[in-house]
Write a protein that holds these residues in place. Structure first.
Motif, mmCIF file in Angstrom:
data_model
loop_
_atom_site.group_PDB
_atom_site.id
_atom_site.type_symbol
_atom_site.label_atom_id
_atom_site.label_comp_id
_atom_site.label_asym_id
_atom_site.label_seq_id
_atom_site.Cartn_x
_atom_site.Cartn_y
_atom_site.Cartn_z
ATOM 1 N N PHE A 37 4.796 -8.753 -8.661
ATOM 2 C CA PHE A 37 3.255 -9.285 -9.787
ATOM 3 C C PHE A 37 2.598 -10.564 -10.570
ATOM 4 O O PHE A 37 4.400 -11.321 -10.587
ATOM 5 C CB PHE A 37 2.600 -9.007 -10.689
ATOM 6 C CG PHE A 37 1.980 -6.745 -10.490
ATOM 7 C CD1 PHE A 37 3.516 -5.848 -9.737
ATOM 8 C CD2 PHE A 37 0.913 -6.662 -10.015
ATOM 9 C CE1 PHE A 37 3.414 -4.642 -9.033
ATOM 10 C CE2 PHE A 37 0.227 -5.447 -9.113
ATOM 11 C CZ PHE A 37 1.955 -4.306 -9.265
ATOM 12 N N ARG A 45 -3.206 -10.004 -13.976
ATOM 13 C CA ARG A 45 -1.919 -9.914 -13.520
ATOM 14 C C ARG A 45 -2.610 -9.674 -12.212
ATOM 15 O O ARG A 45 -3.293 -9.179 -11.950
ATOM 16 C CB ARG A 45 -1.475 -9.193 -14.018
ATOM 17 C CG ARG A 45 -0.595 -8.480 -13.323
ATOM 18 C CD ARG A 45 1.009 -7.590 -14.454
ATOM 19 N NE ARG A 45 1.526 -7.884 -15.471
ATOM 20 C CZ ARG A 45 2.137 -7.554 -16.593
ATOM 21 N NH1 ARG A 45 2.197 -6.890 -15.798
ATOM 22 N NH2 ARG A 45 1.821 -8.398 -17.512
ATOM 23 N N PHE A 47 -1.010 -9.143 -8.047
ATOM 24 C CA PHE A 47 -0.664 -8.232 -7.114
ATOM 25 C C PHE A 47 0.028 -9.352 -6.262
ATOM 26 O O PHE A 47 -0.616 -9.981 -5.432
ATOM 27 C CB PHE A 47 -1.169 -7.362 -6.341
ATOM 28 C CG PHE A 47 -0.283 -6.783 -5.336
ATOM 29 C CD1 PHE A 47 -0.357 -6.718 -3.816
ATOM 30 C CD2 PHE A 47 0.827 -6.057 -4.909
ATOM 31 C CE1 PHE A 47 0.098 -6.685 -2.902
ATOM 32 C CE2 PHE A 47 1.806 -5.722 -4.084
ATOM 33 C CZ PHE A 47 1.036 -5.570 -3.341
ATOM 34 N N ALA A 97 8.194 -4.549 -11.133
ATOM 35 C CA ALA A 97 7.847 -3.636 -11.068
ATOM 36 C C ALA A 97 8.650 -2.073 -10.691
ATOM 37 O O ALA A 97 8.816 -2.462 -9.597
ATOM 38 C CB ALA A 97 6.779 -3.509 -11.944
ATOM 39 N N HIS A 111 -1.225 -2.080 -10.372
ATOM 40 C CA HIS A 111 0.092 -2.526 -11.081
ATOM 41 C C HIS A 111 -0.635 -1.254 -12.600
ATOM 42 O O HIS A 111 0.440 -0.715 -13.128
ATOM 43 C CB HIS A 111 -0.563 -3.832 -11.844
ATOM 44 C CG HIS A 111 -1.781 -4.262 -13.138
ATOM 45 N ND1 HIS A 111 -1.825 -3.588 -14.248
ATOM 46 C CD2 HIS A 111 -2.806 -3.918 -12.435
ATOM 47 C CE1 HIS A 111 -2.980 -3.537 -13.963
ATOM 48 N NE2 HIS A 111 -3.975 -4.293 -14.169
ATOM 49 N N TYR A 114 2.688 1.387 -12.685
ATOM 50 C CA TYR A 114 4.582 0.760 -12.621
ATOM 51 C C TYR A 114 4.848 1.276 -13.739
ATOM 52 O O TYR A 114 3.579 1.052 -15.027
ATOM 53 C CB TYR A 114 4.624 -0.362 -11.892
ATOM 54 C CG TYR A 114 4.474 -0.745 -10.575
ATOM 55 C CD1 TYR A 114 3.361 -1.566 -10.412
ATOM 56 C CD2 TYR A 114 5.271 -0.490 -10.177
ATOM 57 C CE1 TYR A 114 3.568 -1.269 -8.812
ATOM 58 C CE2 TYR A 114 5.817 -0.704 -8.848
ATOM 59 C CZ TYR A 114 4.726 -1.093 -8.061
ATOM 60 O OH TYR A 114 5.100 -2.063 -6.681
ATOM 61 N N TRP A 117 8.997 -2.829 -16.438
ATOM 62 C CA TRP A 117 8.351 -3.217 -15.964
ATOM 63 C C TRP A 117 9.461 -4.845 -16.866
ATOM 64 O O TRP A 117 10.325 -4.628 -17.804
ATOM 65 C CB TRP A 117 6.951 -4.268 -17.110
ATOM 66 C CG TRP A 117 5.969 -3.093 -16.219
ATOM 67 C CD1 TRP A 117 5.529 -2.513 -16.220
ATOM 68 C CD2 TRP A 117 4.972 -4.429 -14.706
ATOM 69 N NE1 TRP A 117 4.305 -2.080 -15.813
ATOM 70 C CE2 TRP A 117 3.694 -3.202 -14.986
ATOM 71 C CE3 TRP A 117 4.822 -5.865 -14.520
ATOM 72 C CZ2 TRP A 117 3.235 -3.628 -14.108
ATOM 73 C CZ3 TRP A 117 4.065 -5.922 -13.603
ATOM 74 C CH2 TRP A 117 3.030 -4.928 -13.496
#
Length: 127
Positions: A37, A45, A47, A97, A111, A114, A117
């Protein structure tokens, strides 16, 4: 539990290339679906790309399709993002991630799914 460390960011001119790597510290890397990301200042954020546990399935954000390639090496506990034809709008902090995935061929693009990170690596593309 996975610890993720990104590397490979830097400054590059538009049209250039960079390779980002993400090294995972856990023992069971192959049970995690992986993703990249990015986040630019003042933006949400975004993808970039994802790969399934086996590496057999991949997904890309619309803005990077045809320019970026994701791959993974489960023997080396690494996932790589090859970035070509870079543009100034690719400038961002890039994050790796991981999410535990019971489904071998599933790619995860959300996101919020996940739970591990990395610290991020800065990519700056000059015009």
């Amino acid at each position: 539990q996975e610890q993720l460390v990104e590397s490979g960011g830097g400054l590059v001119q538009a049209g250039g290339s960079l390779r980002l790597s993400c090294a995972a510290s856990g023992r069971a890397f192959g049970v995690y679906a992986m993703g990249w990301f990015r986040q630019a200042p003042g933006k949400e954020r975004e993808f970039v790309s994802a790969v399934s546990r086996t590496g057999g399935n991949t997904a890309y954000g619309d803005s990077v399709k045809g320019r970026f390639t994701i791959s993974r090496d489960n023997a080396k506990n690494t996932v790589t993002l090859e970035m070509n034809m870079l543009r100034p709008e690719d400038t961002a902090v890039y994050y790796c991630a991981a999410v535990l995935s019971p489904i071998r061929n599933r790619v995860v693009i959300n996101h919020a799914e996940y739970n591990y990170w990395g610290q991020g690596t800065q990519v700056t593309v000059s015009s």
